[in-house]
Design an enzyme around this catalytic site. Structure first.
Site, PDB file in Angstrom:
ATOM      1  N   LEU A  60      48.276  36.877  43.683  1.00  0.00           N
ATOM      2  CA  LEU A  60      48.870  36.527  44.838  1.00  0.00           C
ATOM      3  C   LEU A  60      48.242  35.188  45.383  1.00  0.00           C
ATOM      4  O   LEU A  60      48.769  34.604  46.439  1.00  0.00           O
ATOM      5  CB  LEU A  60      48.731  37.693  46.024  1.00  0.00           C
ATOM      6  CG  LEU A  60      49.286  39.261  45.685  1.00  0.00           C
ATOM      7  CD1 LEU A  60      49.170  40.128  46.650  1.00  0.00           C
ATOM      8  CD2 LEU A  60      50.873  38.798  45.712  1.00  0.00           C
ATOM      9  N   HIS A  68      40.447  43.025  37.725  1.00  0.00           N
ATOM     10  CA  HIS A  68      41.196  41.765  38.290  1.00  0.00           C
ATOM     11  C   HIS A  68      40.639  41.766  39.816  1.00  0.00           C
ATOM     12  O   HIS A  68      40.024  40.738  40.268  1.00  0.00           O
ATOM     13  CB  HIS A  68      42.471  41.724  38.243  1.00  0.00           C
ATOM     14  CG  HIS A  68      43.235  40.727  38.903  1.00  0.00           C
ATOM     15  ND1 HIS A  68      44.132  39.896  38.330  1.00  0.00           N
ATOM     16  CD2 HIS A  68      43.372  40.035  40.315  1.00  0.00           C
ATOM     17  CE1 HIS A  68      44.471  38.526  39.352  1.00  0.00           C
ATOM     18  NE2 HIS A  68      44.043  39.211  40.186  1.00  0.00           N
ATOM     19  N   GLU A  69      40.706  42.779  40.678  1.00  0.00           N
ATOM     20  CA  GLU A  69      40.200  42.722  42.032  1.00  0.00           C
ATOM     21  C   GLU A  69      38.739  42.683  42.082  1.00  0.00           C
ATOM     22  O   GLU A  69      38.423  41.804  43.160  1.00  0.00           O
ATOM     23  CB  GLU A  69      40.693  44.139  42.742  1.00  0.00           C
ATOM     24  CG  GLU A  69      42.455  44.032  42.796  1.00  0.00           C
ATOM     25  CD  GLU A  69      42.922  42.956  43.192  1.00  0.00           C
ATOM     26  OE1 GLU A  69      42.664  42.049  43.931  1.00  0.00           O
ATOM     27  OE2 GLU A  69      44.242  42.482  42.522  1.00  0.00           O
ATOM     28  N   HIS A  85      37.600  39.121  41.893  1.00  0.00           N
ATOM     29  CA  HIS A  85      37.620  38.473  43.245  1.00  0.00           C
ATOM     30  C   HIS A  85      36.338  38.393  43.844  1.00  0.00           C
ATOM     31  O   HIS A  85      36.079  37.473  44.729  1.00  0.00           O
ATOM     32  CB  HIS A  85      38.691  39.046  43.860  1.00  0.00           C
ATOM     33  CG  HIS A  85      39.938  38.338  43.493  1.00  0.00           C
ATOM     34  ND1 HIS A  85      40.458  36.908  43.723  1.00  0.00           N
ATOM     35  CD2 HIS A  85      41.235  39.043  43.132  1.00  0.00           C
ATOM     36  CE1 HIS A  85      41.732  36.950  43.351  1.00  0.00           C
ATOM     37  NE2 HIS A  85      42.289  38.005  43.074  1.00  0.00           N
TER      38      HIS A  85
HETATM   39 CO    CO Z   1      44.155  38.187  42.259  1.00  0.00          CO
END
Ligand code: CO
Length: 151
Positions: free
Chosen positions: A89, A130-131, A134
């Site tokens: 996003l 993936h998260e 971050h």
């Molecule tokens: Co992302």
């Protein structure tokens, strides 16, 4: 709840290493509620706090069969490999193939400060990895060889 703005690359906040959460307070609960609302509005599968400009180790994942709130998550074991297409996003209109572990087991805290251990695999494992990336300032584009433009 309130929807928050999702920051975009090349915002430098996306590259920062996030701090551990030490207070499991109302502020954390509001952050998690806001992140959920923001994720639903954006029609995504995961969101990390740095994407809403909060440099804390907090992320959420929402797939067809899983909703997780992860505070201070740490991967404790992993198995296998899988390759799949990812987007983010905070990286608009780009996608790319990323190799990730097929299954991971991680420990994390819920919003009340209770520690839990969870094993996820397949797409859910991709979303969680993936998260969690971050939280260390790592984006999927760092892990893929070739980026494609999305239509
Ligand atoms: Co992302």
């Amino acid at each position: 709840m309130a929807k928050r703005k999702i920051i975009q690359l090349p915002d430098e906040l996306l590259r920062k290493k996030c701090r551990e959460v030490t207070e499991f307070d109302e502020r954390l609960a509001i952050l998690l509620d806001d992140m959920k609302e923001t994720l639903i509005a954006a029609d995504g599968v995961g969101l990390a706090a740095p994407q809403v400009a909060v440099l804390k180790r907090v992320c959420i994942v929402m797939t067809e069969d899983l909703f997780l709130e992860m505070v201070n998550p740490v991967i404790i074991s992993q198995k296998g490999k899988q390759k799949g297409k990812e987007g983010c996003l905070s990286v608009k209109n780009k996608s790319g193939e990323v190799v990730r572990a097929e299954e991971i087991t991680f420990e994390a805290f819920d919003r009340f400060g209770n520690k839990y251990v969870k094993t996820v695999n397949g797409f859910n494992a991709v979303a969680c990895q993936h998260e969690m990336d971050h939280l260390d300032g790592i984006l999927f584009i760092d892990r893929c060889n070739k980026l494609s433009d999305e239509e």
